[in-house]
Design an enzyme around this catalytic site. Structure first.
Site, PDB file in Angstrom:
ATOM      1  CD  GLU A  90     -13.785 -53.759  12.324  1.00 22.68           C
ATOM      2  OE1 GLU A  90     -14.356 -53.356  13.366  1.00 22.68           O
ATOM      3  OE2 GLU A  90     -14.390 -54.059  11.294  1.00 22.68           O
ATOM      4  CB  CYS A 105      -7.870 -45.236  13.965  1.00 25.94           C
ATOM      5  SG  CYS A 105      -9.421 -45.193  14.863  1.00 25.94           S
ATOM      6  CB  CYS A 112     -17.838 -50.051  23.475  1.00 21.77           C
ATOM      7  SG  CYS A 112     -17.828 -48.545  24.465  1.00 21.77           S
ATOM      8  CB  CYS A 116     -22.993 -43.942  21.788  1.00 23.32           C
ATOM      9  SG  CYS A 116     -21.825 -43.522  23.092  1.00 23.32           S
ATOM     10  CB  CYS A 119     -21.303 -46.011  18.327  1.00 24.42           C
ATOM     11  SG  CYS A 119     -19.737 -46.898  18.265  1.00 24.42           S
ATOM     12  CB  CYS A 331     -15.957 -41.879  13.128  1.00 21.08           C
ATOM     13  SG  CYS A 331     -14.459 -40.971  13.023  1.00 21.08           S
TER      14      CYS A 331
HETATM   15  N1  SAH Z   1     -15.186 -44.619  22.814  1.00 20.96           N
HETATM   16  C1  SAH Z   1     -14.446 -43.453  22.488  1.00 20.96           C
HETATM   17  C2  SAH Z   1     -13.501 -43.628  21.337  1.00 20.96           C
HETATM   18  C3  SAH Z   1     -13.975 -44.402  20.109  1.00 20.96           C
HETATM   19  S1  SAH Z   1     -15.192 -43.705  19.064  1.00 20.96           S
HETATM   20  C4  SAH Z   1     -15.386 -42.293  22.226  1.00 20.96           C
HETATM   21  O1  SAH Z   1     -16.578 -42.527  22.096  1.00 20.96           O
HETATM   22  O2  SAH Z   1     -14.919 -41.168  22.205  1.00 20.96           O
HETATM   23  C5  SAH Z   1     -14.396 -42.474  18.082  1.00 20.96           C
HETATM   24  C6  SAH Z   1     -15.337 -41.362  17.632  1.00 20.96           C
HETATM   25  O3  SAH Z   1     -16.270 -41.795  16.613  1.00 20.96           O
HETATM   26  C7  SAH Z   1     -16.204 -40.847  18.786  1.00 20.96           C
HETATM   27  O4  SAH Z   1     -16.221 -39.446  18.803  1.00 20.96           O
HETATM   28  C8  SAH Z   1     -17.548 -41.403  18.422  1.00 20.96           C
HETATM   29  O5  SAH Z   1     -18.575 -40.713  19.060  1.00 20.96           O
HETATM   30  C9  SAH Z   1     -17.554 -41.281  16.927  1.00 20.96           C
HETATM   31  N2  SAH Z   1     -18.625 -42.038  16.273  1.00 20.96           N
HETATM   32  C10 SAH Z   1     -19.299 -43.105  16.762  1.00 20.96           C
HETATM   33  N3  SAH Z   1     -20.257 -43.489  15.875  1.00 20.96           N
HETATM   34  C11 SAH Z   1     -20.169 -42.671  14.804  1.00 20.96           C
HETATM   35  C12 SAH Z   1     -20.856 -42.579  13.545  1.00 20.96           C
HETATM   36  N4  SAH Z   1     -21.815 -43.433  13.223  1.00 20.96           N
HETATM   37  N5  SAH Z   1     -20.485 -41.596  12.688  1.00 20.96           N
HETATM   38  C13 SAH Z   1     -19.475 -40.750  12.988  1.00 20.96           C
HETATM   39  N6  SAH Z   1     -18.792 -40.800  14.145  1.00 20.96           N
HETATM   40  C14 SAH Z   1     -19.120 -41.740  15.053  1.00 20.96           C
HETATM   41 FE1  SF4 Z   2     -18.330 -46.870  22.937  1.00 24.88          FE
HETATM   42 FE2  SF4 Z   2     -18.983 -46.226  20.423  1.00 24.88          FE
HETATM   43 FE3  SF4 Z   2     -19.901 -44.767  22.455  1.00 24.88          FE
HETATM   44 FE4  SF4 Z   2     -17.294 -44.666  21.833  1.00 24.88          FE
HETATM   45  S1  SF4 Z   2     -18.995 -43.995  20.549  1.00 24.88           S
HETATM   46  S2  SF4 Z   2     -18.179 -44.854  23.871  1.00 24.88           S
HETATM   47  S3  SF4 Z   2     -16.956 -46.806  21.167  1.00 24.88           S
HETATM   48  S4  SF4 Z   2     -20.392 -46.923  22.056  1.00 24.88           S
END
Ligand code: SAH
Ligand code: SF4
Length: 340
Positions: A90, A105, A112, A116, A119, A331
């Site tokens: 996406e 973006c 990934c 986390c 996410c 995000c």
């Molecule tokens: N992998 C990288 C970049 C992609 S994520 C990273 O983690 O930084 C972009 C941002 O969205 C990150 O700060 C991530 O922690 C945040 N994010 C992930 N899941 C989210 C959610 N459910 N609500 C809001 N932000 C989220």
């Molecule tokens: Fe990967 Fe999502 Fe964690 Fe970013 S926030 S490092 S995309 S799992």
């Protein structure tokens, strides 16, 4: 068949040489691809019909497909793009009404590995890296589809950019040189991969480094992000200090606010303490719900209180506007799956 999108001027010159055309033709093709964002060779109207026909036999503009396009009520556009091997990612285009900025973006990987807990991307696991061409194709696709010129790029789509660093750096160089997007208008967001942060420090990166911190201490962070067990906050702090020293650049700290987990007054104070000697701005991201967990978004009141406490410690704090949540483009909501 050569794909023109993603080629450097020198690479396009090889094609024009092959067709016994002048180097000036290569420059024209380069402009059509990167600045005028054409979809087909036929639209390159300052090339003769004969030359276009020859070019069409050996090259085409792109081999990426828009599988799904969704437009949010706030103007955000989310694309599900398909590469020739069938993998999808996406890409999101955000417009901010009060500015001329158009921010793309982009995704850096399919899936990934960092996984986390909050996410949607992480839930898929790691599938593969994107090549630099596949990364820049995302921006070209947006430009071709909207007819607009992207002014800013953030690596905040799917994937951990620092685990695909060579391709990300090459894509940034091309954004800079071919798209004429200044280094300061590029942002790389990472969950905190320390060796690669050190590498960016050595490279003296002038783009913005954004760190997904999301917690005020080790105990909370390791519950939210498994990566904390590999690269802990204390070592991260040292790496960030070194980064700021080497590059002179201010970093961005991203902090996801999750109700009752990391949004308390105590957390705000602990976070302020962790950041006090780091040259940084803070971007608070109210949690966007995804279907895979029970986390909740804090009330606006507690978001504002958290913001106030951090500002009181002397930091510049912004709350990230939620963009495109009605189309799951906000995000953490990007999963790369077609929902049809
Ligand atoms: N992998 C990288 C970049 C992609 S994520 C990273 O983690 O930084 C972009 C941002 O969205 C990150 O700060 C991530 O922690 C945040 N994010 C992930 N899941 C989210 C959610 N459910 N609500 C809001 N932000 C989220
Ligand atoms: Fe990967 Fe999502 Fe964690 Fe970013 S926030 S490092 S995309 S799992």
């Amino acid at each position: 068949m050569q794909i023109l999108s993603g080629l450097s001027l020198a690479e396009i010159e090889k094609i024009t040489d092959e067709l016994h055309a002048s180097k000036f033709r290569a420059r024209q093709i380069h402009n059509w691809i990167y600045l005028k964002s054409v979809k087909t060779i036929d639209e390159m109207t300052d090339l003769s019909v004969k030359f276009r026909d020859e070019l069409k036999k050996i090259a085409k503009v792109t081999d990426i497909k828009i599988k799904v396009k969704q437009v949010s009520s706030d103007g955000t556009i989310k694309y599900l793009l398909e590469y020739p091997d069938g993998e999808c990612v996406e890409t999101v285009l955000m417009r901010f009404d009060n500015r001329a900025n158009l921010t793309a973006c982009v995704s850096s990987q399919v899936g990934c590995a960092v996984n986390c807990s909050f996410c949607a991307t992480g839930k898929r696991g790691f599938i593969r890296n994107l090549s630099y061409k596949e990364i820049i194709e995302q921006v070209l696709t947006i430009q071709r589809d909207t007819g607009l010129k992207v002014t800013n790029v953030v690596f905040m789509g799917q994937g951990e950019p620092l685990l695909n660093l060579d391709n990300v750096l090459k894509a940034m160089e091309i954004f800079n040189e071919n798209f004429q997007i200044g280094a300061r208008r590029l942002t790389v967001s990472t969950s905190g991969i320390i060796p690669q942060i050190n590498k960016l420090a050595e490279l003296d990166m002038q783009s913005t480094l954004a760190i997904s911190l999301h917690a005020p201490n080790h105990a909370i962070r390791s519950k939210l992000m498994k990566i904390e067990d590999k690269y802990d906050m204390k070592s991260l702090h040292a790496a960030l200090k070194n980064y700021v020293e080497k590059t002179g650049r201010r970093i961005t700290i991203e902090y996801l606010l999750i109700k009752d987990i990391n949004d308390t007054t105590e957390s705000a104070k602990e976070l302020a303490n962790y950041l006090h000697d780091l040259k940084c701005n803070v971007n608070l991201i109210p949690y966007n719900p995804t279907s895979d967990n029970d986390y909740q978004r804090p009330s606006n009141n507690s978001i504002m209180k958290f913001k106030y406490l951090l500002e009181h410690s002397g930091k510049k704090v912004t709350v990230r506007l939620e963009r495109g949540s009605d189309i799951d483009a906000a995000c953490g909501q990007l999963s790369g799956k077609a929902k049809q």
